[in-house]
Scaffold this motif. Structure first.
Motif, short mmCIF file in Angstrom:
data_model
loop_
_atom_site.label_atom_id
_atom_site.label_comp_id
_atom_site.label_asym_id
_atom_site.label_seq_id
_atom_site.Cartn_x
_atom_site.Cartn_y
_atom_site.Cartn_z
N LEU A 27 40.65 28.09 13.94
CA LEU A 27 41.93 27.46 14.25
C LEU A 27 43.02 28.50 14.47
N ALA A 28 43.04 29.54 13.65
CA ALA A 28 44.03 30.61 13.82
C ALA A 28 43.81 31.34 15.14
N SER A 29 42.56 31.61 15.46
CA SER A 29 42.24 32.30 16.72
C SER A 29 42.66 31.46 17.92
N ALA A 30 42.33 30.16 17.90
CA ALA A 30 42.71 29.28 19.01
C ALA A 30 44.22 29.18 19.14
N SER A 31 44.92 29.12 18.03
CA SER A 31 46.38 29.01 18.07
C SER A 31 47.03 30.28 18.60
N ILE A 32 46.60 31.41 18.09
CA ILE A 32 47.20 32.68 18.51
C ILE A 32 46.94 32.95 19.99
N VAL A 33 45.69 32.79 20.40
CA VAL A 33 45.35 33.04 21.80
C VAL A 33 46.01 32.01 22.71
N ALA A 39 52.26 31.30 26.93
CA ALA A 39 53.52 31.96 27.25
C ALA A 39 53.40 32.80 28.52
N LEU A 40 52.28 33.50 28.69
CA LEU A 40 52.05 34.28 29.90
C LEU A 40 52.02 33.38 31.13
N GLY A 41 51.28 32.29 31.04
CA GLY A 41 51.21 31.35 32.16
C GLY A 41 52.54 30.70 32.48
N ALA A 42 53.30 30.35 31.44
CA ALA A 42 54.60 29.71 31.65
C ALA A 42 55.60 30.67 32.29
N GLY A 64 50.65 34.17 40.73
CA GLY A 64 49.45 33.34 40.69
C GLY A 64 48.31 34.03 39.97
N LEU A 65 48.17 35.34 40.21
CA LEU A 65 47.15 36.11 39.50
C LEU A 65 47.44 36.20 38.01
N CYS A 66 48.70 36.27 37.63
CA CYS A 66 49.04 36.28 36.20
C CYS A 66 48.62 34.98 35.52
N VAL A 67 48.84 33.86 36.19
CA VAL A 67 48.42 32.58 35.63
C VAL A 67 46.90 32.51 35.57
N LEU A 68 46.23 33.00 36.60
CA LEU A 68 44.77 33.02 36.62
C LEU A 68 44.23 33.90 35.49
N VAL A 69 44.85 35.04 35.28
CA VAL A 69 44.43 35.95 34.21
C VAL A 69 44.66 35.33 32.84
N SER A 70 45.70 34.52 32.70
CA SER A 70 45.92 33.85 31.41
C SER A 70 44.77 32.90 31.10
N GLY A 71 44.21 32.26 32.10
CA GLY A 71 43.04 31.42 31.88
C GLY A 71 41.80 32.23 31.55
N VAL A 72 41.66 33.38 32.18
CA VAL A 72 40.52 34.26 31.89
C VAL A 72 40.62 34.78 30.46
N LEU A 73 41.82 35.15 30.05
CA LEU A 73 42.01 35.69 28.70
C LEU A 73 41.68 34.67 27.62
N GLN A 139 44.93 28.06 35.55
CA GLN A 139 44.40 28.43 34.25
C GLN A 139 42.97 27.92 34.08
N ILE A 140 42.70 26.71 34.52
CA ILE A 140 41.35 26.17 34.41
C ILE A 140 40.39 26.96 35.31
N THR A 141 40.84 27.33 36.50
CA THR A 141 40.00 28.15 37.38
C THR A 141 39.69 29.50 36.75
N GLY A 142 40.70 30.15 36.17
CA GLY A 142 40.46 31.41 35.48
C GLY A 142 39.53 31.24 34.30
#
Length: 154
Positions: A27-33, A39-42, A64-73, A139-142
């Motif tokens: 839960l902590a991992s999911a929340s932090i990530v 925040a990066l995507g927003a 657009g790449l930043c949002v994509l990378v947020s999904g990859v991360l 984000q879903i695509t990433g």
């Protein structure tokens, strides 16, 4: 109380390992990530939405790449599938909340009264449009690209 601190530290230091840990660590991992990637995507979506006010280097492709990378991360930082899905949901919710907060903030800062509330309607339309057609699909695509990458390298 003594268990809480190592759990948060473990999730902060190694979120991928914490995603396989105890329920608290997951839960902590999911929340932090989720909060970090949301925040990066927003922020990238905000720069996309207000392209005229963005710096010159913040092109549509770069944001657009930043949002994509947020999904990859999300997937790469939370390796377990269940935890990464929870982090993706947290990321989407945090991104939506930040998008609406940045749309409302100027009206509160300028102390616009109730008549200014009608001015929010086009802004909300833009925020919803960029969420539905920009941030969430990218984000879903990433995330899906990271699943394919993770599956191909394991």
């Amino acid at each position: 109380m003594s268990e809480e601190r190592p759990t948060l530290l473990a999730a902060l230091k190694r979120p991928a390992e914490a995603s396989y840990g105890t329920r608290r660590e997951r839960l902590a991992s999911a929340s932090i990530v989720g909060v970090a990637t949301g925040a990066l995507g927003a922020m990238a979506t905000y720069a996309l939405r207000l392209q005229l006010m963005a710096p010159e280097w913040a092109t549509t492709t770069a944001m657009g790449l930043c949002v994509l990378v947020s999904g990859v991360l999300v997937k790469l930082l939370c390796e377990q599938l269940r935890t990464s899905l929870q982090a993706l949901v947290v990321s989407t919710v945090v991104g939506a909340v930040l998008a609406f907060a940045t749309a409302i903030a100027p009206y509160y800062l300028l102390d616009i009264s109730t008549l200014g509330g009608f001015a929010l309607l086009p802004v909300f339309r833009d925020v919803i449009t960029f969420l539905v057609f920009g941030q969430v699909p990218l984000q879903i695509t990433g995330y899906l690209l990271a699943i394919v990458y993770d599956g191909a390298t394991s």
